[in-house]
Design an enzyme around this catalytic site. Sequence first.
Site, PDB file in Angstrom:
ATOM      1  N   GLU A 149      -7.855   7.906 -11.581  1.00  0.00           N
ATOM      2  CA  GLU A 149      -7.739   7.408 -10.210  1.00  0.00           C
ATOM      3  C   GLU A 149      -7.957   8.596  -9.274  1.00  0.00           C
ATOM      4  OE1 GLU A 149      -4.781   4.689  -7.449  1.00  0.00           O
ATOM      5  OE2 GLU A 149      -3.892   6.125  -8.826  1.00  0.00           O
ATOM      6  N   LYS A 170      13.523   6.464   0.508  1.00  0.00           N
ATOM      7  CA  LYS A 170      13.081   7.837   0.291  1.00  0.00           C
ATOM      8  C   LYS A 170      11.570   7.848   0.471  1.00  0.00           C
ATOM      9  CE  LYS A 170      11.313  10.595  -1.879  1.00  0.00           C
ATOM     10  NZ  LYS A 170      10.142  11.498  -1.477  1.00  0.00           N
ATOM     11  N   SER A 221       1.687   6.753  -8.112  1.00  0.00           N
ATOM     12  CA  SER A 221       0.771   6.931  -9.235  1.00  0.00           C
ATOM     13  C   SER A 221       1.373   6.369 -10.521  1.00  0.00           C
ATOM     14  CB  SER A 221       0.453   8.414  -9.423  1.00  0.00           C
ATOM     15  OG  SER A 221       1.604   9.112  -9.888  1.00  0.00           O
ATOM     16  N   CYS A 257      -4.330   2.224  -3.068  1.00  0.00           N
ATOM     17  CA  CYS A 257      -4.358   1.737  -4.445  1.00  0.00           C
ATOM     18  C   CYS A 257      -5.209   0.485  -4.594  1.00  0.00           C
ATOM     19  CB  CYS A 257      -2.940   1.466  -4.939  1.00  0.00           C
ATOM     20  SG  CYS A 257      -2.099   0.095  -4.119  1.00  0.00           S
ATOM     21  N   PHE A 286       2.651   8.439   0.287  1.00  0.00           N
ATOM     22  CA  PHE A 286       2.154   8.994   1.543  1.00  0.00           C
ATOM     23  C   PHE A 286       1.077   8.140   2.189  1.00  0.00           C
ATOM     24  CE2 PHE A 286      -0.975  10.737  -1.458  1.00  0.00           C
ATOM     25  CZ  PHE A 286      -2.163  10.512  -0.780  1.00  0.00           C
TER      26      PHE A 286
END
Length: 499
Positions: A382, A173, A226, A281, A149
């Site tokens: 994280e 996707k 993730s 990230c 996202f």
Amino acid sequence: MKTVNHWIGGTTVEGASGNYGPVTDPATGEVTTQVALASAEEVDAAVRVAKEAFLSWGQSSLAARTKVLFAYRALLDANRDAIAELIVAEHGKVHSDALGEVARGLEIVELACGITTQLKGELSTSVSSRVDVAAIRQPLGVVAGITPFNFPAMVPMWMFPLAVACGNTFILKPSEKDPSAANKLAELAAEAGLPAGVLNVVHGDKVAVDALLAHPDVAAVSFVGSTPIARHIHTTASANGKRVQALGGAKNHMLVLPDADLDAAADAAVSAAYGSAGERCMAISAVVAVGAIGDALVEKIRERAEKIKIGPGNDPASEMGPLITAAHRDKVASYVKGAAGQGAEVVLDGTGYTVDGHENGHWIGLSLLDHVRTDSDAYRDEIFGPVLCVLRAETYEEGVALINASPFGNGTAIFTRDGGAARRFQLEIQAGMVGVNVPIPVPVGYHSFGGWKDSLFGDHHIYGNDGIHFYTRGKVVTTRWPDPSEAPDGVDLGFPRNH
């Protein structure tokens, strides 16, 4: 209410599963859109379309592919603002940040435009008597990308432009939290002349993901997200015989040595930790202050952080927007609320922040935690939000050891005036991307992006040369042809007669 449907075979295809997911404006908390969630059968239908398109696209000339890509690049450039507005509406980041995302994605489209030089192959002549050996690279077939996202335009553009330039067809996707940008990218590709079925967008949740991972006609899967999901993607897709590049999470460190320019280091820390609300990230989430500079550095970071303007992404005055969902906002806040109990000093507490007129938005302020321990939750996990942890180290060696002990190895940076220390850091640090006085060392498009350890599962980094190798497979052809002068009598070397 607006509905985001699939894009399959060059046209919009309404969802058939009957399942829809909500899409929320993070600045208001209101559900503005619903997105169709594909069933396994719908995924299979999209793969069949892509497989059929590959029969012609995989055999198309490089000239034909690059012609489309050059036209696509021009359309993306002309529609930067339109794409950015979709990102702001569904992700919440400020408009300037969204424009920057589109610009970084365009770098990969530009790399794809020059694919002809990357696919030249190799030739060795006369390796033996009249024997030549050629090495070529060919497309895989149908490949898939599963994207997060936080960069709904950039990360897809890290994948599909190179994949289709290499001759593959693609199933994207995207995240169901902010799906509209993906459809816009696909629509512009069709307008640029990309044949129907070459790029397809299938929206969905775990059902769609698992269908792609198991589908026998999907040759490779690219993923960014993730670490737990990256590990699952890698394990599952590999078990199904697919090539996989799965980029996971991070805990990026910035080592600040005593000789560093502290003002520059503080500016960098604020930008890298709080930009895009920390939802990236490559965010710096841990600063390691070496020696006696820690207190001064923390104070400089605090002074700058307190001045950051938080507000809706479509407000030109805003420097940071909301988080993607209320649930994620609450999770990020929980780390700050629990920090003091785990030994940290809470210098700034951003929990409970609201914006006048947008009280139901997913707001959180900037948080700064000092003297953070390596065994605390705020350090180990994280967080993926605007929370910066500061740790202390007495020496360069202690700081490097601290960073290398982390299970993550995505990106890291050092701030120093000492070239020798910077050189040692480049060689000794265990991370895939390193910055020297650069806080967010995201490589340019013609170098590859990827980490080490639990930040990457698979052998290939994304985009750059690694991306091209990932979306192609090598073939070596050895040939021997008789010399015409040695042909036996009576052999006709002309064209055969058709009778």
